[in-house]
Every structure is written in C-alpha cells, then in structure tokens.
Design an enzyme around this catalytic site. Sequence first.
Site, PDB file in Angstrom:
ATOM      1  N   GLY A   1     -62.750  11.954  -9.311  1.00 42.30           N
ATOM      2  CA  GLY A   1     -61.688  12.403  -9.108  1.00 42.30           C
ATOM      3  C   GLY A   1     -61.996  14.065  -8.981  1.00 42.30           C
ATOM      4  O   GLY A   1     -62.731  14.734  -9.372  1.00 42.30           O
TER       5      GLY A   1
ATOM      6  N   GLY B   1     -59.735  16.289  -7.492  1.00 40.48           N
ATOM      7  CA  GLY B   1     -58.718  17.049  -7.458  1.00 40.48           C
ATOM      8  C   GLY B   1     -58.948  18.599  -7.981  1.00 40.48           C
ATOM      9  O   GLY B   1     -59.889  19.168  -7.877  1.00 40.48           O
TER      10      GLY B   1
ATOM     11  N   GLY C   1     -61.388  18.410 -10.887  1.00 44.95           N
ATOM     12  CA  GLY C   1     -62.718  17.890 -10.435  1.00 44.95           C
ATOM     13  C   GLY C   1     -63.258  18.791  -9.525  1.00 44.95           C
ATOM     14  O   GLY C   1     -64.519  19.246  -9.541  1.00 44.95           O
TER      15      GLY C   1
ATOM     16  N   ARG D   1     -47.438  12.681 -13.951  1.00 45.03           N
ATOM     17  CA  ARG D   1     -46.359  11.933 -13.972  1.00 45.03           C
ATOM     18  C   ARG D   1     -45.281  12.692 -12.875  1.00 45.03           C
ATOM     19  O   ARG D   1     -45.263  13.743 -12.808  1.00 45.03           O
ATOM     20  CB  ARG D   1     -45.815  12.120 -15.154  1.00 45.03           C
TER      21      ARG D   1
ATOM     22  N   ILE E   1     -60.865  13.060 -18.980  1.00 44.42           N
ATOM     23  CA  ILE E   1     -59.983  14.026 -19.056  1.00 44.42           C
ATOM     24  C   ILE E   1     -58.447  13.647 -18.655  1.00 44.42           C
ATOM     25  O   ILE E   1     -57.533  14.128 -19.200  1.00 44.42           O
ATOM     26  CB  ILE E   1     -60.286  15.343 -18.197  1.00 44.42           C
TER      27      ILE E   1
ATOM     28  N   HIS F   1     -53.996  14.591 -28.412  1.00 44.10           N
ATOM     29  CA  HIS F   1     -53.777  15.644 -27.504  1.00 44.10           C
ATOM     30  C   HIS F   1     -52.217  16.173 -27.183  1.00 44.10           C
ATOM     31  O   HIS F   1     -51.367  15.025 -27.320  1.00 44.10           O
ATOM     32  CB  HIS F   1     -54.328  15.362 -25.900  1.00 44.10           C
TER      33      HIS F   1
END
EC number: 1.1.1.37
Length: 320
Positions: free
Chosen positions: A10, A12, A15, A83, A119, A176
């Site tokens: 990842g 993004g 990352g 989401r 994560i 979390h």
Amino acid sequence: MARKKIALIGAGMIGGTLAHLAAMREMGDVVLFDIAEGMPAGKALDISQAAPVDGFDSTLKGTSDYADIAGADVIIVTAGVPRKAGMSRDDLLGINLKVMGAVGAGIKAHAPDAFVICITNPLDAMVWALREYSGLPPHMVVGMAGVLDSARFRRFLADEFDVSVEDVTAFVLGGHGDTMVPVIEYSTVAGIPVPDLIKMGWSTQEKIDAIVDRTRKGGGEIVGLLGNGSAFYAPATSAIMMAESFLKDKKRVLPAAANLTGQYGVDDLYVGVPVVIGENGVERIVEIALNDQAKANFQTSVDAVKELLDACRKIDAKLG
Ligand code: A3D
C-alpha cells in the site's frame, strides 16, 4: 552487514509517509508495493531524490510485483479502500478482506519470515485476517492502533498539564476507535498517575473525561478537518516505532493489537494490549489487573471486536 529490508504494502498516504520516514531514519532499503500502476515507482523516485539533500543511503523501489518483497525483514500493510458514502460496513469488510487475502498470499509466498504490522481498517479484524491468510505465526503479525491512540492521548494530556509530551505516558487497551480504553490510573506525568494529578489540582475529572472522549474520536476529528482521506503522519510514525523496536531488538513496551491466548480472559482474538516487541516479534503480552470500570470497558471493546470478526467469518465463508 547487509541492509535490512522494509516492504510497504500500500503506497497511499500512509505508505508514502512510511517510505519517507524509513529512508530518512536509514532503517533499511525500502520497497513500496501498490496495485496502482506507476504510483509506487513515482513515490520511490521522488523520495530517493531527497537522499542527496538529506544524506541517507537507503534505496527505494516502487513495484506492483510481490516478488520484490522477497526477504523483507519488516512489512507494513496499509493496502485497502476507505469507506465511501453509500458503502455498508459489510461492503467495506468484504472488499478489504479480499485485499488482505491477496496481501497475505503475497507475504506467504515471498516473505514468510517477516515481522508484519497491519494498519488497514477496520484494524482488529484486518490484522486477524492477515494472520489467517498469511499463515505466519501469531507473534509475527500485529496491528498498529494503540501507539497512535496513546500518542493522541499523550498529546492532549501534555497540553492540558502544560508539560513536555516526553514526560507523559499513557496506557490504552482494547480495540481501535470508539471502544478504546484509556486507563488513567496507569497514565502518568513523570510517574505521577493522572488521578493523583487531579487531586493535586492540575486538572479536573471532567476535563480528563473530555480528553478521553476526544482521544476515542481522534481519527474522526482529523477526517472532518481534512475533508478528504484520514490521518497519515502520526499513524505512519507510530508504525515506524514498532518496526524499529523489532529491527533493533529494543524490547519496547507498546500497545498493539496482538493475538491473545487467554490473557485478560480472551482467547484467539486480536485486541489492543501492551506488548514487548523485540527481535522475535511479540515477545511478551503484558497482563495487568484492571479495576472494575476498566474491566467493563475492556469487555465492551472485546465484544465489539468479536462482532466484527463474526461478520468477517461469514463474509470469508461466502468468499470461499
Ligand atoms: P490510501 O491513501 O487510500 O492508501 C491505500 C492504498 O492501498 C492505495 O494506494 C491503494 O491503491 C492501495 N491498495 C488497494 N488495494 C490494494 C491491494 N490489493 N494491494 C496493494 N495495494 C492496494 O489510504 P491511507 O494510506 O490513508 O490509509 C491506509 C489504511 O490505514 C486505511 O485502511 C485507513 O483506514 C487505515 N488507517 C488506520 C489507522 C489506525 O490507527 C489503525 C489510522 C489511519 C488510517
């Protein structure tokens, strides 16, 4: 001595930040993996061009080929989709479970000896899925959330007490987000527990309660301000600290989502607890006696994680 290798699955917002931090701290050579065409290579090239200015020798490579993570010592996983409006919790779970399936298979095939830090949200479910799909031993797969949650708590406490963040320690348990359990009896300023500081007139119970509430909703506060995307600087810094504890065998005591095997009365579930991270991964789970209030809050948190996992298992069975 060969350099360590850090693979980031990842590339993004988190990352990319992880890659920059890992390179600047010369933790090792960095591989940025993403399914997005070109983007990981672009970020790797960009960060590598900071090397002459900053003076680091870590190499960076962007890739969409899992073979490039071969031999990684540490893998940090942020792959997934956020989401979006109109997406149900189960829609998101289904999509990110599939992502964890692909990532887990890639790790199993190419880097089965790595220490893996997840994560991707929803964290407590995704770290479980990643462990299942990768087949790695549970002590080598952890979730990052507690370091971030406790960092937020420490930041707010330091502001309230007007002291250095360095002298504030915080203790958080549980899943979390909303059900996270900050334990104020074990949160201190230079060893003085928060309830004592309240007695000393440094703050009030109401103010501390408000700080606990703000900490629980810390991610949402940042999402609201950013308008697009979620927090990435502090989440990346938190995962880097966990990676360093493993790579340098520092044996730091850090809150992390770890696989419990009876501790705190919980079996076969990933939940946030204090752990010791060293060269063997999660070397110890720290189990403390909780007061009744903390116990009840922890149970609520565990129930929320269980409910999430049940949903995952159902979706997983459907996915086959
Ligand atoms: P973002 O910038 O969207 O990066 C995610 C990256 O994953 C994108 O570049 C995608 O192309 C990539 N991706 C999607 N599917 C795959 C796949 N199958 N294989 C490889 N890469 C893929 O998100 P971000 O970096 O801001 O956040 C990453 C994750 O961390 C999200 O799930 C967040 O919700 C989560 N997060 C967790 C915390 C915790 O404290 C636990 C905090 C902040 C963010």
